[in-house]
Design an enzyme around this catalytic site. Structure first.
Site, short mmCIF file in Angstrom:
data_model
loop_
_atom_site.label_atom_id
_atom_site.label_comp_id
_atom_site.label_asym_id
_atom_site.label_seq_id
_atom_site.Cartn_x
_atom_site.Cartn_y
_atom_site.Cartn_z
N ASP A 35 1.00 -1.16 -0.10
CA ASP A 35 -0.14 0.04 0.14
C ASP A 35 0.86 1.28 -0.07
OD1 ASP A 35 -3.26 0.34 0.87
OD2 ASP A 35 -1.82 2.06 1.23
N ILE A 36 0.44 2.33 -0.80
CA ILE A 36 1.14 3.51 -0.94
C ILE A 36 1.18 4.29 0.39
CG2 ILE A 36 -0.58 5.10 -1.70
CD1 ILE A 36 1.55 5.77 -4.08
N ASN A 96 -12.95 -3.06 2.24
CA ASN A 96 -13.87 -1.88 2.52
C ASN A 96 -14.67 -2.31 0.91
OD1 ASN A 96 -12.85 -1.30 4.68
ND2 ASN A 96 -11.32 0.04 3.52
N GLN A 103 -15.10 2.69 0.94
CA GLN A 103 -14.19 2.03 -0.29
C GLN A 103 -13.64 3.36 -0.97
OE1 GLN A 103 -16.13 -0.84 -2.91
NE2 GLN A 103 -13.97 -1.35 -3.83
N HIS A 109 -10.04 -5.48 -3.36
CA HIS A 109 -8.79 -5.37 -3.04
C HIS A 109 -8.99 -5.97 -1.46
CE1 HIS A 109 -9.79 -1.34 -2.74
NE2 HIS A 109 -9.27 -1.09 -1.40
N HIS A 111 -7.05 -5.77 2.16
CA HIS A 111 -5.76 -5.32 2.92
C HIS A 111 -5.31 -6.46 3.82
CE1 HIS A 111 -6.80 -0.78 2.33
NE2 HIS A 111 -8.15 -1.38 1.88
P1 5GP Z 1 -9.83 1.34 0.23
O1 5GP Z 1 -10.32 2.69 1.08
O2 5GP Z 1 -10.37 1.45 -1.10
O3 5GP Z 1 -10.23 0.05 0.89
O4 5GP Z 1 -8.37 1.42 0.31
C1 5GP Z 1 -7.77 1.77 -0.95
C2 5GP Z 1 -6.18 1.76 -0.66
O5 5GP Z 1 -5.27 2.01 -1.82
C3 5GP Z 1 -5.64 2.85 0.42
O6 5GP Z 1 -5.00 2.14 1.40
C4 5GP Z 1 -4.64 3.57 -0.29
O7 5GP Z 1 -3.56 4.13 0.42
C5 5GP Z 1 -4.13 2.71 -1.34
N1 5GP Z 1 -3.62 3.27 -2.60
C6 5GP Z 1 -4.37 4.46 -3.33
N2 5GP Z 1 -3.75 4.74 -4.46
C7 5GP Z 1 -2.59 3.77 -4.37
C8 5GP Z 1 -1.69 3.87 -5.41
O8 5GP Z 1 -1.43 4.13 -6.37
N3 5GP Z 1 -0.68 2.72 -5.13
C9 5GP Z 1 -0.69 1.81 -3.98
N4 5GP Z 1 0.23 0.98 -3.85
N5 5GP Z 1 -1.62 2.13 -3.10
C10 5GP Z 1 -2.76 2.99 -3.36
#
Ligand code: 5GP
Length: 125
Positions: A35-36, A96, A103, A109, A111
């Protein structure tokens, strides 16, 4: 109702090679990368290569091969990163979905978070 997949979401762009990622593991149906913005010492995202929006979409419509590949890959990552429940201190695997799940990226995805005690699953409102 049908699931609507946005081909411009950030993980679709990662899968197309338009945006770099720090890959942990890649298989025929699955990609896992760091994760970034890590929320724990270990924070890996596991995604199917197929066009699935959420966990329920994936669980209901992915092929048995895709589901098996995704699940086994997630387990192998836990082993490789030494957080598996037999050799390590454990982890949390969460996904999420939609508005209530907050989300951000509309490509399914999981985590995988570990490397520290993670606190309770959800905050009280
Ligand atoms: P969500 O809130 O959709 O469950 O989580 C999305 C996740 O994607 C977040 O933890 C965010 O830090 C990660 N993320 C968003 N953009 C990027 C990206 O460009 N590269 C990577 N490696 N992770 C990302």
């Amino acid at each position: 109702m049908a699931y609507v997949y946005d081909d411009q979401n950030i993980f679709a762009r990662i899968l197309r090679g338009e945006i770099p990622n720090k890959t942990v593991r890649e298989t025929p149906h699955t990609l896992a990368f760091h994760d970034i913005h890590p929320q724990a010492p270990v924070h890996v995202l596991v995604i199917p290569k197929g066009r699935y929006v959420t966990f329920d979409h994936f669980a209901l419509e992915a092929s048995p091969e895709e589901i098996a590949d995704f699940t086994r890959t997630a387990g192998e990552i836990c082993r490789e990163l030494e957080i598996a429940s037999d050799i390590g201190q454990g982890y949390r695997a969460i996904s999420n979905a939609g508005a209530h799940g907050l989300q951000e990226v509309p490509h399914y995805h999981m985590h995988i978070l570990g490397g520290r005690v993670l606190g309770r699953l959800v905050e009280k409102p």
